[in-house]
Write an enzyme that holds these catalytic residues in place. Structure first.
Site, short mmCIF file in Angstrom:
data_model
loop_
_atom_site.label_atom_id
_atom_site.label_comp_id
_atom_site.label_asym_id
_atom_site.label_seq_id
_atom_site.Cartn_x
_atom_site.Cartn_y
_atom_site.Cartn_z
N GLU A 81 -22.83 11.48 -35.80
CA GLU A 81 -22.62 10.42 -36.80
C GLU A 81 -22.99 9.04 -36.26
O GLU A 81 -22.50 8.64 -35.20
CB GLU A 81 -21.14 10.44 -37.22
N LYS A 266 -9.06 11.17 -39.55
CA LYS A 266 -10.43 11.66 -39.34
C LYS A 266 -11.19 10.65 -38.48
O LYS A 266 -11.96 11.01 -37.59
CB LYS A 266 -11.12 11.88 -40.69
N ASP A 282 -12.23 22.33 -25.86
CA ASP A 282 -12.11 23.06 -27.13
C ASP A 282 -11.68 22.09 -28.23
O ASP A 282 -10.49 21.79 -28.38
CB ASP A 282 -11.09 24.19 -26.92
N HIS A 380 -22.56 0.29 -40.89
CA HIS A 380 -23.23 1.59 -40.95
C HIS A 380 -24.69 1.46 -41.37
O HIS A 380 -25.52 2.28 -41.00
CB HIS A 380 -22.55 2.47 -42.01
C1 MEV Z 1 -15.89 7.97 -41.20
O1 MEV Z 1 -16.43 8.96 -40.36
C2 MEV Z 1 -14.50 7.59 -40.72
C3 MEV Z 1 -13.76 6.60 -41.63
O2 MEV Z 1 -13.69 7.12 -42.95
C4 MEV Z 1 -12.37 6.45 -41.05
C5 MEV Z 1 -11.42 5.66 -41.92
O3 MEV Z 1 -11.59 5.61 -43.15
O4 MEV Z 1 -10.46 5.12 -41.34
C6 MEV Z 1 -14.47 5.28 -41.70
#
Ligand code: MEV
Length: 422
Positions: A81, A266, A282, A380
């Protein structure tokens, strides 16, 4: 490793300049640099898994600016990513000069032995508890390296668990696995313990396996992002106070809402997984443990906490289970995992867990900082534009030119990239 100041400029260098810089400033050998180009031979891959037909490569990058417990660290990230490495490095830069503090529990993993058809579960629990020392002594092997280093089975708890198929007795075995992730050690011990428990209780053993909810092996990290540093990081576009208030609004939302909390977490795992993979660990075990830990109160929660200190600066903390090894498995067999561990300069699995906890915190801070201010797309977009240019067939210098043009036009689309290519 060289001083932080020089690493700040790392992202501006060409690939060759980056390699030359690493040659000058790390202890990597000539052979290890060759590995960067041809990481995993088919032979090694074929010994790692079954039915291997080739290898699948992912980008390996380095996050900079991390100072952890007073030590500067270079952090290898393996991730597909865009923006993740840059975001972590930026978040770490804003913690300077203090950097992060981190700590870990002892490397205690939990194994489970399930007994079914136990004639009298309450009596069985009493019998198991009464024989604790004898049982633990019988599964520890005094001649094993782990035992000699102070590891091995330490304790257990026996519980009655109600299931849809009736009650069972479960023994939760605690094993100090030292510098290993611990799955093999714990699984073997559970298998050794099972027949002894069967004999003692009259029950039948079913599952004998490690639990990935490693609540006895937590890692923690903390950092302070000062108002001044935050304000500077946006070149004055927002005041420090404003950034912190906006940030805390977003954090409060994650605290209150599981739909947001899962995306918040995430973002944490973006960084954590990248280093876990780079070191041959792992990542499924780490993911499973992290999300289960986030739900331990019965409600899915963020793995980080944020608040203001008495100076009004932003404090961030993270706590999660990190079952990581630096011996055994792919940490040893994958040559780039070995190189990553060397780059990190870690001597123990605990040190690795401390670093990875800091990465998770930094990654989350970076995402919430962007989301609560300029939005995630601005950062991004540049890298995304690069990817789109590559998809349109751009090569070499063309990639940067086409990406830059699309970025300026605020029109980052494959069609536009193809037009520009023509
Ligand atoms: C994207 O890979 C991760 C985000 O969605 C995390 C977040 O929203 O805090 C930008």
């Amino acid at each position: 490793m060289t001083s932080q100041i020089k690493w700040n400029e790392f992202h501006k260098k060409s690939l060759q300049e980056k390699i030359d810089f690493l040659k000058k400033n790390t202890h990597l050998t000539k052979e290890e640099f060759t590995l960067l180009e041809n990481a995993l031979s088919f032979e090694t891959a074929n010994n790692m898994i079954e039915n291997a037909i080739g290898t699948f490569q992912l980008p390996l990058g380095i996050a900079t600016n991390f100072k952890i417990n007073g030590i500067e660290r270079l952090i290898p990230f393996v991730i597909e990513e865009p923006s993740v490495v840059a975001a972590a490095s930026k978040a770490a830069e804003i913690t300077l000069p203090q950097g992060f503090t981190a700590s870990t529990d002892e490397p205690i993993m939990i194994g489970q032995v399930q007994l079914v058809n136990v004639p009298d579960a309450k009596k069985a629990i009493k019998a198991i508890e009464a024989s604790k020392k004898k049982l633990i002594d019988s599964i520890n092997d005094p001649s094993s390296t782990i035992f000699k280093q102070g590891g091995g089975a330490k304790n257990f708890e026996a519980k009655i668990i109600q299931t849809t198929r009736g009650e069972c007795v479960c023994v939760y075995l605690e094993v100090n696995v030292q510098d290993a992730m611990g799955a093999n050690t714990v699984n073997s011990m559970c298998e050794k313990l099972a027949p002894l428990l069967e004999e003692l209780t009259g029950g039948e053993a079913r599952l004998r396996i490690l639990s990935n909810l490693a609540v006895k092996r937590l890692a923690r990290a903390k950092a302070v992002w000062t108002k001044d540093n935050l304000e500077k990081s946006f070149k004055g576009e927002f005041t420090g106070e404003e950034i912190i208030e906006r940030f805390l609004d977003c954090y409060a939302f994650a605290e209150a809402d599981p739909y947001r909390a899962v995306t918040h977490n995430k973002g944490i795992m973006n960084g954590i997984d990248a280093v876990v993979i780079a070191t041959g660990n792992d990542f499924r075990a780490i993911e499973a443990g992290a999300h289960a830990f986030a739900s331990l109160t019965g409600r899915y929660k963020p793995l980080t906490k944020y608040y203001k200190n008495k100076n009004g600066d932003l404090v961030g903390e993270i706590e999660l289970p990190l079952a990581l090894g630096i011996v055994g498995g792919a940490t040893k067999t994958h040559p780039l995992a070995q190189m990553s561990l060397k780059l990190l300069g870690v001597k123990t699995a605990k040190e690795l867990a401390e670093i990875i906890a800091c990465v998770g915190l930094a990654q989350n801070f970076a995402a919430v900082r962007a989301l609560s201010t300029e939005g995630i797309n601005r950062g991004h977009m540049r890298l995304h534009a690069n990817n789109i240019a590559v998809m349109a067939g751009a090569k070499g210098e063309q990639i940067r030119k086409i990406a830059e043009k699309m970025y300026e036009e605020k029109n980052v689309k494959l069609e536009r990239a193809k037009e520009l290519m023509k």
